[in-house]
Structure formats: C-alpha cells, structure tokens
Design a protein around this motif. Structure first.
Motif, mmCIF file in Angstrom:
data_model
loop_
_atom_site.group_PDB
_atom_site.id
_atom_site.type_symbol
_atom_site.label_atom_id
_atom_site.label_comp_id
_atom_site.label_asym_id
_atom_site.label_seq_id
_atom_site.Cartn_x
_atom_site.Cartn_y
_atom_site.Cartn_z
ATOM 1 N N VAL A 447 0.843 -1.199 0.000
ATOM 2 C CA VAL A 447 0.000 0.000 0.000
ATOM 3 C C VAL A 447 0.874 1.243 0.000
ATOM 4 O O VAL A 447 0.586 2.228 -0.697
ATOM 5 N N ASP A 448 1.983 1.191 0.770
ATOM 6 C CA ASP A 448 2.891 2.338 0.833
ATOM 7 C C ASP A 448 3.711 2.485 -0.450
ATOM 8 O O ASP A 448 4.096 3.604 -0.810
ATOM 9 N N PHE A 449 3.985 1.362 -1.118
ATOM 10 C CA PHE A 449 4.802 1.422 -2.337
ATOM 11 C C PHE A 449 4.192 0.494 -3.399
ATOM 12 O O PHE A 449 4.715 -0.573 -3.712
ATOM 13 N N PRO A 450 3.052 0.901 -3.979
ATOM 14 C CA PRO A 450 2.397 0.053 -4.990
ATOM 15 C C PRO A 450 3.208 -0.071 -6.280
ATOM 16 O O PRO A 450 2.948 -0.979 -7.086
ATOM 17 N N ALA A 451 4.215 0.802 -6.469
ATOM 18 C CA ALA A 451 5.057 0.704 -7.667
ATOM 19 C C ALA A 451 5.879 -0.574 -7.678
ATOM 20 O O ALA A 451 6.540 -0.881 -8.678
ATOM 21 N N PHE A 452 5.841 -1.345 -6.578
ATOM 22 C CA PHE A 452 6.523 -2.642 -6.527
ATOM 23 C C PHE A 452 6.145 -3.499 -7.733
ATOM 24 O O PHE A 452 6.978 -4.217 -8.293
ATOM 25 N N PHE A 453 4.888 -3.421 -8.146
ATOM 26 C CA PHE A 453 4.416 -4.257 -9.256
ATOM 27 C C PHE A 453 5.003 -3.831 -10.607
ATOM 28 O O PHE A 453 4.908 -4.582 -11.575
ATOM 29 N N THR A 454 5.593 -2.653 -10.673
ATOM 30 C CA THR A 454 6.126 -2.166 -11.950
ATOM 31 C C THR A 454 7.560 -2.622 -12.196
ATOM 32 O O THR A 454 8.077 -2.439 -13.303
ATOM 33 N N TYR A 455 8.226 -3.222 -11.198
ATOM 34 C CA TYR A 455 9.617 -3.653 -11.361
ATOM 35 C C TYR A 455 9.660 -5.107 -11.813
ATOM 36 O O TYR A 455 8.822 -5.935 -11.409
ATOM 37 N N GLY A 456 10.645 -5.422 -12.634
ATOM 38 C CA GLY A 456 10.792 -6.784 -13.122
ATOM 39 C C GLY A 456 11.141 -7.745 -11.997
ATOM 40 O O GLY A 456 12.066 -7.494 -11.210
ATOM 41 N N LEU A 457 10.411 -8.841 -11.930
ATOM 42 C CA LEU A 457 10.618 -9.799 -10.849
ATOM 43 C C LEU A 457 11.991 -10.461 -10.949
ATOM 44 O O LEU A 457 12.740 -10.516 -9.960
ATOM 45 N N GLU A 458 12.341 -10.966 -12.114
ATOM 46 C CA GLU A 458 13.601 -11.691 -12.273
ATOM 47 C C GLU A 458 14.795 -10.751 -12.394
ATOM 48 O O GLU A 458 15.895 -11.083 -11.946
ATOM 49 N N SER A 459 14.592 -9.599 -13.003
ATOM 50 C CA SER A 459 15.720 -8.703 -13.261
ATOM 51 C C SER A 459 16.051 -7.798 -12.085
ATOM 52 O O SER A 459 17.204 -7.394 -11.912
ATOM 53 N N THR A 460 15.064 -7.470 -11.253
ATOM 54 C CA THR A 460 15.302 -6.479 -10.199
ATOM 55 C C THR A 460 14.909 -6.978 -8.811
ATOM 56 O O THR A 460 15.723 -6.953 -7.877
ATOM 57 N N SER A 476 12.699 -0.481 3.532
ATOM 58 C CA SER A 476 11.402 -0.394 2.855
ATOM 59 C C SER A 476 11.544 -0.853 1.407
ATOM 60 O O SER A 476 12.651 -0.931 0.856
ATOM 61 N N LEU A 477 10.416 -1.143 0.815
ATOM 62 C CA LEU A 477 10.432 -1.512 -0.607
ATOM 63 C C LEU A 477 10.944 -0.356 -1.467
ATOM 64 O O LEU A 477 11.654 -0.582 -2.453
ATOM 65 N N ALA A 478 10.599 0.855 -1.088
ATOM 66 C CA ALA A 478 11.043 2.012 -1.863
ATOM 67 C C ALA A 478 12.558 2.148 -1.806
ATOM 68 O O ALA A 478 13.213 2.431 -2.816
ATOM 69 N N TRP A 479 13.153 1.941 -0.612
ATOM 70 C CA TRP A 479 14.614 2.056 -0.481
ATOM 71 C C TRP A 479 15.313 0.975 -1.295
ATOM 72 O O TRP A 479 16.372 1.194 -1.867
ATOM 73 N N MET A 480 14.716 -0.206 -1.360
ATOM 74 C CA MET A 480 15.328 -1.316 -2.075
ATOM 75 C C MET A 480 15.192 -1.181 -3.597
ATOM 76 O O MET A 480 16.122 -1.526 -4.343
ATOM 77 N N LEU A 481 14.075 -0.667 -4.057
ATOM 78 C CA LEU A 481 13.784 -0.722 -5.496
ATOM 79 C C LEU A 481 13.912 0.621 -6.214
ATOM 80 O O LEU A 481 14.308 0.654 -7.387
ATOM 81 N N ASN A 482 13.593 1.698 -5.538
ATOM 82 C CA ASN A 482 13.508 2.985 -6.228
ATOM 83 C C ASN A 482 14.878 3.654 -6.346
ATOM 84 O O ASN A 482 15.138 4.726 -5.793
ATOM 85 N N CYS A 483 15.765 2.994 -7.084
ATOM 86 C CA CYS A 483 17.093 3.549 -7.343
ATOM 87 C C CYS A 483 17.721 2.762 -8.482
ATOM 88 O O CYS A 483 17.264 1.671 -8.840
#
Length: 539
Positions: A447-460, A476-483
């Motif tokens: 809910v806090d970071f719905p953009a999780f679904f926009t990242y590639g599962l296998e690649s990222t 957080s998911l944002a710290w892990m993915l949004n970079c």
C-alpha cells in the motif's frame, strides 16, 4: 537574218522605233525622220521578203504599235471569248464544289452540340449530373462515355464518387487512366487501395507520369523516405502527388529541421505521418510548436516528440489542443504538471478528452469510492489513464481486492500508482506470490509502495531481495527498489541504515530525459569533435 529590234534615241521632234521581227533577222537601231516613220507605220510586211513585221513607234511621250491597227475589233472579240471562258470556269467551279463540299462551321457546331446532348442524356440516365462538364472535352459518342464509366466502376468508384468529382469523365482510359494506374502499380501501390486512393485524389488521373508523378516520387526519396516505403506514403496521403516540389513540402521540412528534428529522422517522420508535407508552417506547424513552448515544454523537447509521434502536428490548435488543456485544469490537474503530462502522453491534447474523463471519474467513484478531486492526481502520475478501458480496470481492481486489500487500501494504491490498473495481470500475480512467500512482508508495504508491481521480478526484485537478506538489513520496498543499480550497490556498502534516503517519486517524469540525444547522435557529435581537434592540430 532576223531583226531583233530597231530603236532611235528620243529627242524633241525625233522618232523612236522598236521592231519585233522574226528571230533570224536583226538590224541596228537608228534614228528615223518623221517621213520615214509615216511609211513604216503603214506597212505590216516588207515587200519581197514576206516576213511579218511588227513595229512600235514612240514620238516624244506617245507610243504606237503596229498591232493596234485593228485592235478595237480584236479587243471586243477577245473580251467576249474571255467572258465565255470565265463563265465556263465558274460553272466548272460550281460543279466541283457540289462534289467536294464541306460543312460550314455552323453545321459542325450544331452536330457537336447534338452529340454532347446525347452524352449528357446518357449520363443523366445513370444518375450523373453533367452540369460541371460544360467546356470540358468529352467523348463524341455516348458509347465511348459508357466505356469510361464502366472502367471507373471496375476501379470501385460509384456514381456518388463520380458526382463528387465529375471532371474525371474527361480522362481518356487509354491516354490517362491506364498509364497512371500502371505507374502506381509498378511503384508498389496495392491494387486493393486504388479505390480509396482515387476517392481521395481523383485528380491523379489527369496527371502526366513523366512530368507530374515521377518528379514527386524522386523528391520523396530525396527526403530519405525509403523506396520500399514510398508506396505506403502514397497510399496514406495520395494528395502529395499534387504538391509543388519547392512549395509547402520543402518549407515544412526545413522548419522541422530548424527547431531541432534530426535530419536523419525526417524520412521516418514523413513515412509515419506524410500529411506534414501538406501543412503550412505559418498556419499550422509553427503556432502549435510555439503554444507548447508557452506551456513550458522546451523547443528541443517538442522536436523529440515530433520525431516519436509526428501525428501530434495534426492536432487542431484551437479546436482540440487549447480546449483539452483547459479541461485538464478543470479536472484538478495542476498547471505545473501540464508539460510533463503532454510530454508523456501527447495524444491527450488531441483526443475527445472530456467524455473520457467523465467516464473514468464515474467508474472509479463507484468502484473504489474515489474522490473526484483526486482524479487530477491520477492524471499527473499516469496521463495514459484517461484512455484505459473499463473492463481491464475492473479486473485489476478485483485482483487487488482478492489479494486482501480493502477498498480504502486499493484506492490509496491506485492514487499512488495508477499503473496498477494497466499492468499485465499474470506478471502481477507472480510478483505478489513472491512478495507473500519469499519476502513475507505485510500488505501495508505494498500500500505504501504500490510501484513494486512495476519492477521486473527476475531482473530487479529477486536479485536485490537476496542481497538484502544476505546483508541482513531491513529496509522499505522504496529504499530497495527505487534507485538505479549503481545506487543500490552503494547502499549495500553501508554498515547501517539509520535514516531512509528520500527518493523522487517513481512515477515522476524528468523532462531532460526527453531532450537527451540518442547514442548514435552522441557518437556522431563526438566523431565530429575529434575531427575538429585533428584539424586544430594540423592548423
């Protein structure tokens, strides 16, 4: 001996005599006295010789001839005989005219008018209005006109099509239609498109292949339109065959290059949207470009948009673009976001926008209790949202609720990342399964970071999650993915994470990325700079 002539010099009171004797008799000329003249004038023959002699005498300014002795009678007889001869000639002339007579111009015009009346009668009989054909050269007989009409029917043109451009009936089948269609076919224009081609531009049948059509095709190829693409360009925009080479076509291309459209991209731009060749710079292209600049889109960014979506130049500025910009603001889109919205989805300024927005608002208000004021936020984050279909959106909302999210949580996710309404459902299911089984995080993280679904599962997602687990840190998911990957590797070198690093909104759009030149352009510029450096070294 033959006397050729005899003459005397003219003096006051003297005599000038001219003889016309036979050819074998000649004497010298000499001056004669008045008495001698009298004797000579009364003789026609020289005694003892028997040779006819004609004498012409001149005293002062008078002339006499021995032939005029009985001239009155001879003249009367000659006149009567010549008159009879002329009468005979006239009779012969009348006889010849009756045998080889030609019709008068009046008769020819009458016959021509009668033939045209028959042709008009035939055309009216099949439903064609011939009012515009006056003064146009038409077939002499209705039979020939019937052949033309039947040929046009075989091309797929109807009576309505012919009435829309009746001047096509002035084209000869053999001299005009067949050569033009044969040339288009050899270029690669598909026969299945001939009907629509001629409906849009029937004037092509009047054209000369050598004088009119071939130069335009050569000019298009000179604009970097590939020969294999020329037929598609003509099928899409047949009117281009009627343009002047140094007119609208050249000025529109020159303007696009001037605002920053790459010269090597012109061929692709014109292939995808050849209507640009018929657009006037001062009336259409330039006002639109300047308006977009006024909204905050840099000119170079506009040039890049034209390279990628050249059809935006066909949007009517006063009828579509300006009204749509106002509609966006009416639906709570902030003015500062207008440039990024248009840059991400240029079609939004050309579509029938208001009905679409009304439909989307009604749908989301009923499905997830969306506040109408939040609709502007959805558009700012994902402008393509306005064109999403109802059925896919409902399927995505249903998927989220089945995953365990409440209506309020689903609404928050949709507002935070509208892309969750448009992603591939199969990929979303795989990502959610990994999130639940492997990552074992609470639903609130999504809910806090719905953009999780926009990242590639296998690649990222999987590689970074494994590194996080190995490192033994919590984030957080944002710290892990949004970079970026480089930034993530730097974070992995941290010993501890005391404060979450603030990252930009993943759905935000950076205008500078649109203006960056492509790699090929960069390499070209670097090559040119190297050449310049070499020139400086050898200077």
């Amino acid at each position: 001996m033959k006397i050729r002539f005899c003459s005397g010099l003219t003096k006051p009171g003297s005599l000038l005599v001219h003889f016309e004797p036979p050819s074998f008799f000649a004497v010298r000329s000499r001056s004669l006295s008045d008495s001698t003249y009298g004797n000579l004038c009364n003789h026609k023959k020289i005694p003892g010789i028997g040779i006819g002699l004609a004498v012409q005498c001149s005293i002062a300014n008078r002339r006499f001839s021995s032939r005029s002795v009985d001239s009155p009678r001879r003249e009367r007889s000659s006149r009567s005989s010549s008159g009879r001869d002329r009468d005979k000639d006239k009779d012969k002339g009348r006889g010849s005219q009756s045998l080889y007579s030609r019709p008068s111009l009046l008769d020819m015009n009458k016959e021509k008018a009668a033939n045209r009346a028959k042709v008009y009668e035939f055309l009216r009989g099949i439903g064609i209005v011939p009012d515009e054909l006056d003064g146009l050269e038409l077939p002499v007989t209705a039979e020939v006109m019937k052949e033309r009409v039947e040929f046009l029917h075989r091309l797929g043109l109807t009576i309505e099509d012919i009435n829309n451009y009746p001047l096509v009936l002035g084209c000869s089948v053999k001299k005009n239609m067949v050569p033009v269609l044969d040339y288009l076919g050899k270029l690669g224009v598909r026969k299945s498109t001939f009907t629509e081609f001629l409906r849009r531009y029937p004037q092509v049948l009047h054209a000369s292949v050598v004088i009119d059509l071939a130069p335009v095709v050569k000019y298009l190829q000179g604009l970097d339109i590939k020969p294999i693409d020329v037929p598609r360009v003509l099928e899409r925009y047949p009117e281009v065959l009627g343009f002047k080479l140094e007119g609208t076509m050249s000025t529109s291309v020159a303007y696009l290059v001037g605002i920053g459209v790459a010269r090597r991209e012109i061929g692709g731009v014109l292939t995808r949207y050849p209507e640009i060749l018929g657009m006037r710079v001062a009336r259409i292209i330039k006002p639109l470009v300047e308006y977009l600049e006024g909204l905050g889109i840099p000119k170079l960014a506009v040039a890049r948009l034209i390279e990628k979506r050249p059809h935006i130049l066909g949007f009517e500025l006063d009828d579509a673009v300006k009204p749509n910009v106002q509609i966006l603001q009416d639906f709570n889109v902030r003015e500062t976001y207008l440039p990024s919205i248009i840059a991400q989805y240029p079609e939004i300024i050309g579509i029938d926008l208001k009905p679409k927005l009304e439909t989307q608002k009604k749908l989301l208000c009923s499905a997830i209790n969306l506040n109408p004021e939040d609709l502007g936020s959805l558009i700012e984050r994902m402008p393509q949202f306005v064109s999403l279909s109802e059925s896919p959106m409902l399927k995505h909302i249903d998927f989220l609720t089945k995953c365990g999210f409440s209506i309020d949580q689903t609404r928050e996710m949709v507002i935070g990342c509208p892309q969750v309404l448009a992603l591939n459902l199969g990929i979303m299911k795989l990502s959610f399964e990994y999130f639940q089984k492997e990552m074992r995080r609470p639903l609130q993280d999504l809910v806090d970071f719905p953009a999780f679904f926009t990242y590639g599962l296998e690649s990222t997602v999987k590689p970074r999650h494994k590194k996080i687990i190995k490192k033994g840190i919590k984030c957080s998911l944002a710290w892990m993915l949004n970079c970026s990957d480089e930034k993530f590797e730097q974070r992995m070198s941290y010993d501890t994470i005391d404060i979450e690093e603030v990252e930009s909104d993943p759905s935000s759009f950076d205008m500078s990325t649109l203006m960056q030149p492509e790699r090929e352009e960069e390499s070209d510029s670097e090559y040119e700079e190297e050449e310049d450096d070499d020139d400086e070294e050898f200077a």
